[in-house]
Design an enzyme around this catalytic site. Sequence first.
Site, PDB file in Angstrom:
ATOM      1  N   LEU A   1      48.902  41.271  43.130  1.00 38.04           N
ATOM      2  CA  LEU A   1      47.487  40.712  42.561  1.00 38.04           C
ATOM      3  C   LEU A   1      47.565  39.348  41.556  1.00 38.04           C
ATOM      4  O   LEU A   1      48.765  39.281  41.066  1.00 38.04           O
ATOM      5  CB  LEU A   1      46.747  41.600  41.966  1.00 38.04           C
ATOM      6  N   SER A   2      46.564  38.844  41.247  1.00 39.74           N
ATOM      7  CA  SER A   2      46.532  37.783  40.528  1.00 39.74           C
ATOM      8  C   SER A   2      46.964  38.179  38.847  1.00 39.74           C
ATOM      9  O   SER A   2      48.157  37.590  38.540  1.00 39.74           O
ATOM     10  CB  SER A   2      45.130  37.119  40.116  1.00 39.74           C
ATOM     11  N   GLU A   3      46.879  39.054  38.741  1.00 42.54           N
ATOM     12  CA  GLU A   3      47.292  39.789  37.127  1.00 42.54           C
ATOM     13  C   GLU A   3      47.306  41.324  37.362  1.00 42.54           C
ATOM     14  O   GLU A   3      46.559  42.112  38.071  1.00 42.54           O
ATOM     15  CB  GLU A   3      46.221  39.525  36.250  1.00 42.54           C
ATOM     16  N   THR A   4      48.514  41.788  36.716  1.00 41.28           N
ATOM     17  CA  THR A   4      48.513  43.165  36.240  1.00 41.28           C
ATOM     18  C   THR A   4      48.642  43.278  34.834  1.00 41.28           C
ATOM     19  O   THR A   4      49.140  42.688  34.196  1.00 41.28           O
ATOM     20  CB  THR A   4      49.797  43.960  36.921  1.00 41.28           C
TER      21      THR A   4
END
Length: 267
Positions: A45-48
């Site tokens: 994902l874009s960010e964790t």
Amino acid sequence: MPAIPIYQIDAFTDQLFRGNPAAVCPLRAWLDAGLMQRIANENNLSETAFFVPEGDYFRLRWFTPTVEVNFCGHATLASAYVLFYFLDKEREQVVFETRRGRFTVEKSRGSALLMNLPAEPSAACEPLPELPQGLGAAPVETHSGPFLMAVFGSARDITGLKPDMPTLAELCRKQGSEGVIATAPGEGGCDFVSRFFDPAHGIPEDPVTGSAHCMMAPYWAERLGKSTLAARQLSERGGAVKMRVQGERILMEGECRFYMKGEIALP
């Protein structure tokens, strides 16, 4: 090692499968940074986001699939949502300490959350020869700051962009930029629109980017002569961001939707 809880939250949206999905991992103590990076890469994902309690606040860190970053808005919103609606339902406010300083998030109107974030200043700069090739069109203005910001004339210009990701990645590495913003005036109650690209950090196009709005908000507030702004990010998933510029801070409001909860089973 005990299983690690993981939540996936759609941020900056009031509809499931819209906005920007973020993974959130509440921790009791920090994992090795390399392991957190591998988890983020696996999530893709874009960010964790990972957070750990420290006294009265939480230490918050964010990872793209390839690197730890200094600032992420949507995963901050998602982390607060997990705390408010799963871990501590009586809580009304949370304080996060981050690489970019202290962020606070509180419950706002209805199901919305309100973040207090740092404004990101920018300055007009000379046109960059690689930028029109990278975006597929020439902007009318270019600004520099943490991100490169290309200003266009209309929302149609933004939706019509056909970015060349290798060119944008090389441009960001050359300029030391954390990504490229393309923005233009909005219409129909929307003050401005945008798209955001960060292929150098493993994010070809980010669905909704809170940190980029911290740079766009001061620009559009000055240009439009207003401090309260409504914006839309015109990615495929789309998302809505409301902001109020207060000096060196941005009050940013958004909603979240819960997608799933699970556990990461580590050997």
